[in-house]
Write a protein that holds these residues in place. Structure first.
Motif, mmCIF file in Angstrom:
data_model
loop_
_atom_site.group_PDB
_atom_site.id
_atom_site.type_symbol
_atom_site.label_atom_id
_atom_site.label_comp_id
_atom_site.label_asym_id
_atom_site.label_seq_id
_atom_site.Cartn_x
_atom_site.Cartn_y
_atom_site.Cartn_z
ATOM 1 N N TYR A 128 -30.727 17.140 -78.879
ATOM 2 C CA TYR A 128 -30.138 16.032 -77.955
ATOM 3 C C TYR A 128 -29.877 14.985 -78.572
ATOM 4 O O TYR A 128 -30.653 14.446 -79.571
ATOM 5 C CB TYR A 128 -31.013 15.590 -76.844
ATOM 6 C CG TYR A 128 -30.196 14.731 -75.919
ATOM 7 C CD1 TYR A 128 -29.373 15.211 -74.834
ATOM 8 C CD2 TYR A 128 -30.299 13.218 -76.052
ATOM 9 C CE1 TYR A 128 -28.521 14.387 -74.033
ATOM 10 C CE2 TYR A 128 -29.352 12.397 -75.033
ATOM 11 C CZ TYR A 128 -28.568 12.946 -74.259
ATOM 12 O OH TYR A 128 -28.153 11.993 -73.367
ATOM 13 N N ASP A 164 -26.291 6.332 -72.422
ATOM 14 C CA ASP A 164 -27.752 6.617 -72.421
ATOM 15 C C ASP A 164 -28.453 5.113 -72.150
ATOM 16 O O ASP A 164 -27.947 4.059 -73.047
ATOM 17 C CB ASP A 164 -28.152 7.396 -73.383
ATOM 18 C CG ASP A 164 -27.582 8.607 -73.127
ATOM 19 O OD1 ASP A 164 -27.039 9.256 -72.119
ATOM 20 O OD2 ASP A 164 -27.552 9.463 -74.268
ATOM 21 N N SER A 217 -24.950 10.071 -70.848
ATOM 22 C CA SER A 217 -23.736 10.526 -71.867
ATOM 23 C C SER A 217 -23.117 12.039 -71.655
ATOM 24 O O SER A 217 -22.113 12.388 -72.182
ATOM 25 C CB SER A 217 -24.057 10.045 -73.047
ATOM 26 O OG SER A 217 -25.035 11.082 -73.624
ATOM 27 N N ARG A 218 -24.113 12.884 -71.232
ATOM 28 C CA ARG A 218 -23.756 14.407 -71.147
ATOM 29 C C ARG A 218 -24.067 14.591 -69.846
ATOM 30 O O ARG A 218 -25.197 14.932 -69.434
ATOM 31 C CB ARG A 218 -24.756 15.070 -72.432
ATOM 32 C CG ARG A 218 -24.099 14.736 -73.826
ATOM 33 C CD ARG A 218 -25.099 15.501 -74.648
ATOM 34 N NE ARG A 218 -24.411 15.167 -76.080
ATOM 35 C CZ ARG A 218 -24.431 14.075 -76.562
ATOM 36 N NH1 ARG A 218 -25.044 13.205 -76.192
ATOM 37 N NH2 ARG A 218 -23.865 13.969 -77.810
ATOM 38 N N ARG A 219 -22.944 15.316 -69.219
ATOM 39 C CA ARG A 219 -23.296 15.995 -67.792
ATOM 40 C C ARG A 219 -22.549 17.320 -67.615
ATOM 41 O O ARG A 219 -21.667 17.587 -68.241
ATOM 42 C CB ARG A 219 -22.758 14.636 -66.797
ATOM 43 C CG ARG A 219 -23.536 13.100 -66.839
ATOM 44 C CD ARG A 219 -22.856 12.454 -66.124
ATOM 45 N NE ARG A 219 -23.771 11.175 -66.132
ATOM 46 C CZ ARG A 219 -23.553 10.247 -65.129
ATOM 47 N NH1 ARG A 219 -22.591 10.465 -64.195
ATOM 48 N NH2 ARG A 219 -24.251 9.103 -65.277
ATOM 49 N N VAL A 220 -23.036 17.903 -66.259
ATOM 50 C CA VAL A 220 -22.534 19.031 -65.893
ATOM 51 C C VAL A 220 -22.237 18.825 -64.570
ATOM 52 O O VAL A 220 -22.942 18.488 -63.495
ATOM 53 C CB VAL A 220 -23.440 20.228 -66.164
ATOM 54 C CG1 VAL A 220 -22.822 21.275 -65.359
ATOM 55 C CG2 VAL A 220 -23.435 20.654 -67.624
ATOM 56 N N PRO A 259 -27.470 15.426 -65.238
ATOM 57 C CA PRO A 259 -27.360 15.120 -66.881
ATOM 58 C C PRO A 259 -27.847 16.013 -67.443
ATOM 59 O O PRO A 259 -28.932 16.997 -67.232
ATOM 60 C CB PRO A 259 -28.297 13.811 -66.777
ATOM 61 C CG PRO A 259 -29.198 14.003 -65.709
ATOM 62 C CD PRO A 259 -28.402 14.862 -64.526
ATOM 63 N N VAL A 260 -27.322 16.139 -68.869
ATOM 64 C CA VAL A 260 -28.113 17.243 -69.782
ATOM 65 C C VAL A 260 -29.236 16.172 -70.675
ATOM 66 O O VAL A 260 -28.889 15.244 -71.065
ATOM 67 C CB VAL A 260 -27.029 17.575 -70.763
ATOM 68 C CG1 VAL A 260 -27.703 18.484 -72.139
ATOM 69 C CG2 VAL A 260 -25.879 18.393 -70.159
ATOM 70 N N ASP A 300 -22.637 20.089 -72.359
ATOM 71 C CA ASP A 300 -21.876 19.150 -71.881
ATOM 72 C C ASP A 300 -20.551 19.364 -71.498
ATOM 73 O O ASP A 300 -19.928 20.071 -72.275
ATOM 74 C CB ASP A 300 -22.032 17.924 -72.845
ATOM 75 C CG ASP A 300 -21.279 16.629 -72.462
ATOM 76 O OD1 ASP A 300 -20.563 16.041 -73.324
ATOM 77 O OD2 ASP A 300 -21.047 16.331 -71.251
ATOM 78 N N GLY A 301 -20.018 18.885 -70.391
ATOM 79 C CA GLY A 301 -18.507 19.192 -70.070
ATOM 80 C C GLY A 301 -18.505 20.524 -69.181
ATOM 81 O O GLY A 301 -17.412 20.724 -68.736
#
Length: 415
Positions: free
Chosen positions: A68, A74, A155-158, A171-172, A228-229
């Motif tokens: 990560y 974040d 910052s990283r999500r699905v 969140p990732v 992410d994405g």
């Protein structure tokens, strides 16, 4: 007084502030109001579709994005040592609570830590961020005893939607996000039709499909790793049209925002063009006023045996020298001027003493003395005078005297 290095310093010491040109010549056309945004997006709308005869299984390819990396948004939690009493140090509880502080990674990828400054952490793994922070603490002579962890993963999500308990954005984190964990975060699958429901994953422009029965029967599909994405949509319909409509709608919204940004950029460019035109007009008006002699200016006057007796306008924003005035007016007449008799005359700054004049004499016949002309600063209403050669004075007397004799002789002869 003779013009020497010392007298030049005295003359230049008189107070003078050159006139300034208008602010329009220093301004630029930037600095507008900025982008205005695309406004509110329309609400999504998805209609039901008919059941197909069968559903195809298309599993997304396996991915391994690696460790990560910290991203913008974040929140990292920094715990440092604090002084405490013996009981607190033995328990460690109170000291740890007092020393823990969260920092949000800002748009430039940095966190701002008091007494340390901004530390770049975006794009770094947790270990790399610890090394970067350790270096910053050492450079600022701060005890580098600390621990670092990520408190919030933003910052990283699905995105998960469709037939789920609660559509959400998962969140990732440091732990890989799998399909079953993402669906659980959305409240699980909510559909009574297990035969024709499907889970569809949109990734990088491609659409993948896992029939719900296949998903429940095969544990390896449940552990499909998301990145992410990704967008996950649980569809209770039977064709890809509905899922495609959902994702096409997401794409349309993104295009809408992009078009809004393009429009905002166009408006900003138009605003910059208008500002540029206004600045050019203000500058042009000022130049026209100068040409029409409608602007207050400071002048130095050149007289005597100069090539072109005139007034020399002192420039805006800087001092001018004797050499500037002489050579801007084409210098002195080589045939009639006496370069050894060059004077700069300046009136007294004292009120009520118009008769008090200071004259600096420069012997310009010595070429090395002309260096002083490049250092002698002029002031408003200074007069630069160059005397004539003795032979020039004599020639002029003759030129005035001889015609008088001829005229007188002619008159006598006529009588």
């Amino acid at each position: 007084m003779p013009l020497t290095a010392d007298s030049v310093r005295v003359a230049n010491g008189s107070p003078y502030r050159p006139r300034e040109i208008p602010a329009a010549f220093f301004a630029n056309a930037g600095g507008g109001s900025g982008l205005r945004g695309a406004g509110g997006a329309p609400a999504p709308s998805i209609d039901r579709q008919n059941r197909p005869a069968s559903m195809e299984t298309r599993v997304p390819p396996a991915v391994n994005p690696g460790p990560y990396e910290i991203g913008v948004g974040d929140v990292v939690l920094l715990a440092t040592k604090t002084a405490g009493n013996t009981v607190e140090e033995l328990s460690g509880l109170l000291a740890a609570q007092n020393a823990r502080q969260g920092y949000t990674v800002q748009d430039d990828g940095a966190i701002a830590i008091p007494d340390v400054g901004r530390v770049q952490v975006a794009g770094l793994t947790l270990e790399e961020a610890e090394a970067q922070l350790f270096q910053s603490l050492v450079e600022n002579q701060i005890d580098p005893s600390f621990s670092l962890e990520i408190a919030e993963f933003n910052s990283r999500r699905v995105a998960i939607g469709g037939a789920v308990g609660q559509p959400t954005v998962a969140p990732v984190t440091l732990t890989p996000l799998t399909l079953d964990a993402a669906l659980a975060a959305a409240g699980g699958i909510r559909t009574e039709d297990l035969d024709y429901a499907s889970i569809r994953i949109y990734r990088d422009g491609s659409l993948y499909q896992i029939p719900l029965n296949e998903y429940l029967r095969r544990p390896n599909l449940q552990k499909t790793r998301l990145v992410d994405g990704d967008s996950v949509f649980v569809d209770t319909e039977y064709e890809l049209d509905k899922a495609q409509a959902y994702f096409q709608e997401q794409i349309a919204l993104a295009q809408f925002r992009q078009q809004g940004r393009v429009q905002a950029l166009a408006e900003l460019n138009a605003e910059v063009s208008l500002r540029r035109e206004a600045l050019n007009e203000a500058r042009g008006n000022f130049r026209d006023r100068i040409e029409l002699d409608a602007v207050d200016r400071d002048y130095v006057y050149l007289t005597g045996e100069v090539t072109r007796p005139s007034r020399f306008a002192l420039p805006f924003g800087r001092e001018a020298t004797l050499a500037d005035a002489l050579f801007d007016s084409e210098g002195f007449d080589n045939e009639t001027a006496n370069p050894s008799q060059l004077y700069v005359m300046r009136g007294s700054p004292e009120p009520g003493r118009p008769d008090l004049v200071t004259a600096w004499h420069l012997n310009g016949s010595n070429a090395s003395n002309m260096i002083l002309a490049t250092r002698m600063q002029l002031r408003p209403n200074d007069v630069v005078f160059i005397a004539e050669q003795p032979i020039t004075r004599w020639n002029r007397v003759l030129n005035q005297f001889v015609p008088s004799l001829i005229t007188s002789g002619t008159a006598i002869a006529t009588q």
